[in-house]
Design a protein around this motif. Structure first.
Motif, PDB file in Angstrom:
ATOM      1  N   PRO A 186       0.837  -1.215   0.000  1.00  0.00           N
ATOM      2  CA  PRO A 186       0.000   0.000   0.000  1.00  0.00           C
ATOM      3  C   PRO A 186       0.866   1.256   0.000  1.00  0.00           C
ATOM      4  O   PRO A 186       1.987   1.247   0.509  1.00  0.00           O
ATOM      5  CB  PRO A 186      -0.791  -0.135   1.310  1.00  0.00           C
ATOM      6  CG  PRO A 186      -0.779  -1.586   1.614  1.00  0.00           C
ATOM      7  CD  PRO A 186       0.525  -2.113   1.112  1.00  0.00           C
ATOM      8  N   LEU A 187       0.338   2.323  -0.570  1.00  0.00           N
ATOM      9  CA  LEU A 187       1.118   3.559  -0.701  1.00  0.00           C
ATOM     10  C   LEU A 187       1.603   4.077   0.650  1.00  0.00           C
ATOM     11  O   LEU A 187       2.721   4.609   0.760  1.00  0.00           O
ATOM     12  CB  LEU A 187       0.277   4.622  -1.409  1.00  0.00           C
ATOM     13  CG  LEU A 187      -0.059   4.354  -2.879  1.00  0.00           C
ATOM     14  CD1 LEU A 187      -0.882   5.496  -3.458  1.00  0.00           C
ATOM     15  CD2 LEU A 187       1.221   4.172  -3.681  1.00  0.00           C
ATOM     16  N   CYS A 188       0.763   3.920   1.667  1.00  0.00           N
ATOM     17  CA  CYS A 188       1.154   4.424   2.992  1.00  0.00           C
ATOM     18  C   CYS A 188       2.380   3.677   3.517  1.00  0.00           C
ATOM     19  O   CYS A 188       3.253   4.280   4.162  1.00  0.00           O
ATOM     20  CB  CYS A 188      -0.009   4.321   3.969  1.00  0.00           C
ATOM     21  SG  CYS A 188      -0.633   2.645   4.229  1.00  0.00           S
ATOM     22  N   LEU A 189       2.478   2.376   3.231  1.00  0.00           N
ATOM     23  CA  LEU A 189       3.643   1.599   3.666  1.00  0.00           C
ATOM     24  C   LEU A 189       4.882   1.955   2.841  1.00  0.00           C
ATOM     25  O   LEU A 189       5.995   2.020   3.371  1.00  0.00           O
ATOM     26  CB  LEU A 189       3.358   0.104   3.557  1.00  0.00           C
ATOM     27  CG  LEU A 189       2.366  -0.478   4.560  1.00  0.00           C
ATOM     28  CD1 LEU A 189       2.208  -1.984   4.344  1.00  0.00           C
ATOM     29  CD2 LEU A 189       2.812  -0.197   5.980  1.00  0.00           C
ATOM     30  N   GLN A 190       4.686   2.181   1.547  1.00  0.00           N
ATOM     31  CA  GLN A 190       5.809   2.593   0.709  1.00  0.00           C
ATOM     32  C   GLN A 190       6.390   3.913   1.215  1.00  0.00           C
ATOM     33  O   GLN A 190       7.605   4.069   1.324  1.00  0.00           O
ATOM     34  CB  GLN A 190       5.359   2.752  -0.745  1.00  0.00           C
ATOM     35  CG  GLN A 190       4.935   1.453  -1.420  1.00  0.00           C
ATOM     36  CD  GLN A 190       4.519   1.665  -2.863  1.00  0.00           C
ATOM     37  OE1 GLN A 190       5.094   2.493  -3.562  1.00  0.00           O
ATOM     38  NE2 GLN A 190       3.520   0.926  -3.322  1.00  0.00           N
ATOM     39  N   LEU A 191       5.501   4.840   1.539  1.00  0.00           N
ATOM     40  CA  LEU A 191       5.949   6.142   2.039  1.00  0.00           C
ATOM     41  C   LEU A 191       6.622   6.001   3.394  1.00  0.00           C
ATOM     42  O   LEU A 191       7.613   6.675   3.692  1.00  0.00           O
ATOM     43  CB  LEU A 191       4.752   7.093   2.128  1.00  0.00           C
ATOM     44  CG  LEU A 191       5.066   8.573   2.388  1.00  0.00           C
ATOM     45  CD1 LEU A 191       5.932   9.133   1.262  1.00  0.00           C
ATOM     46  CD2 LEU A 191       3.787   9.376   2.514  1.00  0.00           C
ATOM     47  N   ASN A 192       6.082   5.106   4.214  1.00  0.00           N
ATOM     48  CA  ASN A 192       6.674   4.871   5.531  1.00  0.00           C
ATOM     49  C   ASN A 192       8.087   4.322   5.410  1.00  0.00           C
ATOM     50  O   ASN A 192       8.982   4.694   6.177  1.00  0.00           O
ATOM     51  CB  ASN A 192       5.792   3.907   6.315  1.00  0.00           C
ATOM     52  CG  ASN A 192       6.199   3.782   7.769  1.00  0.00           C
ATOM     53  OD1 ASN A 192       7.142   3.060   8.086  1.00  0.00           O
ATOM     54  ND2 ASN A 192       5.492   4.478   8.641  1.00  0.00           N
ATOM     55  N   GLN A 195      10.518   7.047   4.438  1.00  0.00           N
ATOM     56  CA  GLN A 195      10.845   7.937   5.548  1.00  0.00           C
ATOM     57  C   GLN A 195      11.994   7.405   6.397  1.00  0.00           C
ATOM     58  O   GLN A 195      12.569   8.139   7.207  1.00  0.00           O
ATOM     59  CB  GLN A 195       9.610   8.149   6.430  1.00  0.00           C
ATOM     60  CG  GLN A 195       8.527   8.976   5.772  1.00  0.00           C
ATOM     61  CD  GLN A 195       7.254   9.054   6.602  1.00  0.00           C
ATOM     62  OE1 GLN A 195       7.115   8.386   7.630  1.00  0.00           O
ATOM     63  NE2 GLN A 195       6.304   9.861   6.154  1.00  0.00           N
ATOM     64  N   LEU A 216       6.004   9.294  -5.340  1.00  0.00           N
ATOM     65  CA  LEU A 216       6.138   9.308  -3.885  1.00  0.00           C
ATOM     66  C   LEU A 216       7.427  10.002  -3.447  1.00  0.00           C
ATOM     67  O   LEU A 216       7.458  10.682  -2.418  1.00  0.00           O
ATOM     68  CB  LEU A 216       6.116   7.877  -3.341  1.00  0.00           C
ATOM     69  CG  LEU A 216       4.762   7.172  -3.286  1.00  0.00           C
ATOM     70  CD1 LEU A 216       4.932   5.767  -2.738  1.00  0.00           C
ATOM     71  CD2 LEU A 216       3.767   7.954  -2.432  1.00  0.00           C
ATOM     72  N   ASP A 219       7.326  13.719  -2.619  1.00  0.00           N
ATOM     73  CA  ASP A 219       6.432  14.175  -1.553  1.00  0.00           C
ATOM     74  C   ASP A 219       7.097  15.269  -0.722  1.00  0.00           C
ATOM     75  O   ASP A 219       8.207  15.086  -0.195  1.00  0.00           O
ATOM     76  CB  ASP A 219       6.053  12.984  -0.658  1.00  0.00           C
ATOM     77  CG  ASP A 219       5.044  13.362   0.405  1.00  0.00           C
ATOM     78  OD1 ASP A 219       3.848  13.423   0.103  1.00  0.00           O
ATOM     79  OD2 ASP A 219       5.490  13.612   1.550  1.00  0.00           O
TER      80      ASP A 219
END
Length: 312
Positions: A186-192, A195, A216, A219
């Protein structure tokens, strides 16, 4: 009497020859690291050469088991950063045997990177820094700036060029793994996950892997957190850059800031200095400390802190 004198003379010659062979073996076998049983070193709190005694940067480099440290993923970046700092300004502070050890450890680092194909850019930068420093020092030949014959150093410079070529020729192959990849998350995990990267160049490289990752990697919040991690608010305020839409361009600010200020360094494991007995060692290394709780007396040292210990 003549017979006894002849036997004594032959015995002395044998001893001298044996010592010479032992010395030649130590000097010529550059692939063998100078070894000490104790993997720690005492660092005097004083600031003069006399009070430091034998405790020099070269002695510390010989005794702190860097050959094993580069095989530990938690210590690898620490050792590489230390090698880089020495290459920039401390090469002439190393003894002849310490310089051999330095080159041997560097060769092991390169071989490790060639085998596992990780940290390629990091080692490229290290080799370029070392080569640039050697070019400057070799030009000053005759002023005793380097220990050893000039031809030996020219040969080492040729080795560095060869290592650089080997790194440039690395072809990273895509693994045959057919399971879940980063872009399947999921995109949220990729972004996490993004980080967790502390180097902006890694973010840029990751964004070149796939179009979705490229989006991403741009961002604004990601680059903002990266700037705030490495730099103070005061440093950031001095380097503000606005985008065409009037927003802060955190990505451009990051790359401008790293040209002006040092980035925050983070390592999995570091060298430790015992405040009680002034012994320098890797974490977990036993040393003869008389404190009731030795672990509470240990202070982590950055690579620059390590170099500073031997300046007087």
């Amino acid at each position: 009497d003549d017979h006894n004198k002849e036997n004594l003379f032959n015995s002395l010659n044998y001893d001298v020859a044996a010592k010479k062979r032992k010395k030649d073996l130590l000097n010529n076998k550059a692939k063998i690291q100078y070894f000490h049983q104790e993997k720690w070193i005492y660092v005097h709190k004083g600031s003069t050469k006399e009070r430091h005694g034998y405790c020099t940067l070269g002695e510390a480099f010989n005794r702190l088991d860097f050959s094993s440290a580069i095989l530990d993923s938690r210590r690898f970046n620490y050792v590489v950063r230390l090698l880089e700092l020495i290459a920039k300004s401390q090469l002439t502070s190393l003894s002849g045997i310490a310089q051999k050890n330095y080159m041997n450890i560097l060769e092991k680092v390169v071989q490790k990177v060639l085998e596992d194909q990780q940290n390629i850019r990091l080692i490229r930068e290290l080799l370029q820094t070392l080569y640039t420093s050697l070019c400057t020092l070799v030009q000053r030949v005759g002023k005793s700036v380097l220990v050893g014959n000039i031809n030996m150093w020219v040969h080492r410079m040729e080795s560095i060029l060869h290592w650089q070529q080997q790194l440039n020729n690395i072809q990273i192959t895509r693994p045959a793994f057919k399971g879940t990849t980063l872009t399947d998350l999921p995109l949220c995990l990729q972004l996490n996950i993004m980080q967790r990267l502390s180097d902006g160049r890694d973010l840029v490289s990751l964004g070149q892997v796939a179009p979705d990752l490229q989006v991403l990697s741009e961002d604004r919040l990601l680059w903002k957190k990266l700037c705030q991690y490495h730099f103070t608010d005061r440093q950031i305020r001095k380097r503000l850059i606005l985008s065409d839409k009037g927003h802060l361009d955190w990505k451009k600010m990051y790359f401008k800031l790293i040209r002006c200020y040092p980035r925050k360094e983070q390592y999995g494991d570091t060298l430790q200095l015992c405040r009680h007995c002034h012994i320098l060692s890797w974490k977990g290394t036993d040393h003869p400390c008389t404190a009731n709780n030795p672990e509470s007396c240990s202070t982590s040292l950055s690579p620059q802190d390590f170099i500073n210990l031997f300046r007087f």
